[in-house]
Design a protein around this motif. Structure first.
Motif, PDB file in Angstrom:
ATOM      1  N   PRO A 150     -51.271  43.654  20.089  1.00 30.32           N
ATOM      2  CA  PRO A 150     -51.204  42.727  18.963  1.00 30.32           C
ATOM      3  C   PRO A 150     -52.412  41.800  18.833  1.00 30.32           C
ATOM      4  O   PRO A 150     -52.544  41.107  17.827  1.00 30.32           O
ATOM      5  CB  PRO A 150     -49.926  41.931  19.248  1.00 30.32           C
ATOM      6  N   ASP A 152     -47.183  37.100  25.847  1.00 26.11           N
ATOM      7  CA  ASP A 152     -46.877  37.131  24.419  1.00 26.11           C
ATOM      8  C   ASP A 152     -46.620  35.686  23.962  1.00 26.11           C
ATOM      9  O   ASP A 152     -45.917  34.928  24.633  1.00 26.11           O
ATOM     10  CB  ASP A 152     -45.630  37.987  24.190  1.00 26.11           C
ATOM     11  N   TYR A 199     -43.771  29.154  19.413  1.00 29.91           N
ATOM     12  CA  TYR A 199     -45.185  29.473  19.641  1.00 29.91           C
ATOM     13  C   TYR A 199     -45.680  28.721  20.868  1.00 29.91           C
ATOM     14  O   TYR A 199     -45.542  27.507  20.969  1.00 29.91           O
ATOM     15  CB  TYR A 199     -46.002  29.109  18.406  1.00 29.91           C
ATOM     16  N   ARG A 236     -57.346  35.914  13.280  1.00 28.89           N
ATOM     17  CA  ARG A 236     -56.297  35.408  14.169  1.00 28.89           C
ATOM     18  C   ARG A 236     -56.892  34.798  15.441  1.00 28.89           C
ATOM     19  O   ARG A 236     -56.359  33.823  15.976  1.00 28.89           O
ATOM     20  CB  ARG A 236     -55.300  36.533  14.497  1.00 28.89           C
ATOM     21  N   GLN A 284     -51.988  36.264  18.782  1.00 26.36           N
ATOM     22  CA  GLN A 284     -50.893  35.940  17.866  1.00 26.36           C
ATOM     23  C   GLN A 284     -51.029  34.477  17.456  1.00 26.36           C
ATOM     24  O   GLN A 284     -51.341  33.611  18.273  1.00 26.36           O
ATOM     25  CB  GLN A 284     -49.553  36.168  18.561  1.00 26.36           C
TER      26      GLN A 284
END
Length: 481
Positions: free
Chosen positions: A261, A184, A210, A284, A264
């Motif tokens: 997801p 993630d 990030y 994205r 990201q």
């Protein structure tokens, strides 16, 4: 003052004439070390063959990678050794087929596919913690460290998380990254397990930040610590633009999970594409590539401002074909397949003054060539007793010679493929056939029935390669010996 110092040195050498030769030797050694090139080797994750702005078939923005290509050589027929992460990256750092180095399948916990969260005791004995690249294998980090290079690894290691497998034990002086797959981007977890390491110790110091920005920061730190001090090798392995390995909101324990997801990325990067593509996930994906490109640009600027541009080799590639990237046209297939779209990837090499600028080569080259090439460029001897499966491709990149590579072979469990000359054969769960890549790069026309003699030749060549792999000194973790 300077004149006095010179006279003092001259007087010292007059009294001790034997020192003159020693000082000359020392000067030669220092000059030689200073002249050895730095190496910044960047590998992206699941970035497809056409996913560079300079190729021009997609709206993806990669100005810094485009600049690298404009100032260096881009490979249009560059292959990895496996159509997914772990074995591909193992070959990159060993210069050996996955079937030779022993890491020829993924290092993964399968129960996460059913929404299962491992507790600490279970995770400690799971495949993600107990499997990795055989400690007998010699990595590029080992080779260059022995030759006097400062060695740093930032980002996705993916070759084992137990201490014996981590970069500090595999030839690297510095490590900040994760030992497993596509984490993630903000929690830095893989399905609930914190995954970042600083050195040999797990850390959550940057949780919430990030991860591409973190890898940029750590890469710049390593480079700035060594620029002008000693030659350095930075292995910068982004997890971008791989989808995040996180459970989706609808995940139910015990049931096959669906979706997730995706990639990201901070909103400002996705916003660059929202008027260009209709698919939010694709926006994205492109945004993740552009953010990574900015990090690469920061490294390029730092090297140039330090006056080290001409003395620094930049290598860029993807670890396998694109997935969730809107397709790999003109290639067929994607990540995890034996089609060209799973195996042929973007490749760029820049070394000002040593490699031509703006050249695109269609010569047949592979990730197996990277270790021998960087050993040649850094004047580092190959390790004794180690069979490397590639060759020095500097003459090919310069346009001085044709590639000596005539064949390449792939196997992922029951999926098999081979390229011999311009012929490509594959036999897999997702398709099979015989194709002439000189006229059919998209693998659309199966020539198996029209060319049975070529089909047999390809199958025989594959069987001979497989026999050679089986006869090599065994390596773990998967081989039965």
């Amino acid at each position: 003052m300077r004149g006095l110092l010179v006279r003092e040195i001259e007087g010292f050498l007059h009294r001790y004439p034997g020192m003159r030769c020693f000082l000359l030797f020392l000067t030669f050694c220092c000059t030689s070390i200073a002249a050895r090139p730095n190496v910044i080797f960047i590998i992206s994750d699941d970035q497809g063959y056409p996913d560079l702005g300079c190729i021009g078939t997609k709206p993806v923005l990669t100005p810094n990678l485009d600049k690298l290509a404009a100032e260096g050589v881009r490979g249009a027929s560059f292959y990895v050794t496996w159509p997914a992460c772990t074995p591909s990256r193992g070959s990159v750092l060993t210069g050996r087929y996955p079937q030779r180095n022993g890491l020829y399948d993924m290092v993964r916990n399968d129960l996460v596919n059913y929404g299962y969260v491992y507790n600490a005791e279970e995770y400690a004995t799971s495949p993600e913690m107990t499997l990795g690249l055989d400690p007998k294998e010699v990595t590029l980090g080992d080779m260059l460290k022995k030759a006097g290079y400062a060695t740093g690894c930032v980002g996705k290691w993916d070759m084992g998380q137990a201490k014996r497998y981590l970069p500090l034990q595999r030839g690297f002086d510095f490590f900040y990254g994760h030992g497993n797959n596509g984490i993630d981007y903000y929690t830095h977890e893989r399905y609930g397990v914190p995954s970042l390491f600083r050195g040999n110790v797990r850390t959550e110091e940057d949780k919430g930040s990030y991860v591409t920005d973190i890898f940029r920061r750590e890469a710049l730190y390593f480079v700035n610590e060594n620029l002008g001090q000693k030659p350095f090798f930075l292995y910068l392995a982004f997890n971008a633009p791989h989808a995040a390995s996180s459970f989706s909101e609808g995940t139910v324990a015990g049931k096959k999970r669906s979706g997730g997801p995706g990639v990201q990325v901070p909103e400002k990067y996705a916003a660059l594409y929202q008027d260009k593509v209709k698919d939010e996930k694709l926006a994205r994906y492109y945004g993740g590539v552009t953010c990574m490109d900015e990090a690469i640009g920061a490294l390029m600027d730092t090297v140039e401002k330090a006056g080290q541009k001409d003395n620094t080799i930049f290598i860029f590639m993807s670890d396998n074909g694109g997935s969730g990237n809107g397709g790999n046209a003109p290639l067929n297939g994607s990540k995890s397949t034996m089609w060209e779209g799973g195996l042929r990837v973007p490749f760029i090499a820049r070394w000002p003054g040593k490699l031509p600028a703006g050249k695109v080569t269609d010569e047949f080259i592979t990730a197996l060539e990277l270790v021998p090439t960087l050993l040649a460029a850094t004047e580092t001897p190959a390790p004794e007793g180690v069979t490397l499966d590639g060759f020095n491709m500097l003459p090919i990149l310069r346009g001085e010679a044709s590639s000596p590579r005539k064949d390449m072979f792939w196997q992922r469990r029951s999926d098999k493929a081979a390229r011999v000359g311009n012929w490509k054969w594959l036999e897999s769960a997702k398709g099979k056939g015989l194709y002439d890549l000189s006229t059919d790069i998209g693998e659309k026309t199966d020539l198996s029935k029209e060319k049975p003699e070529v089909l047999k030749m390809m199958q025989d060549q594959f069987a001979a390669w497989r026999k050679t792999m089986d006869e090599t000194e065994p390596r773990g973790p998967f081989r039965d010996y």
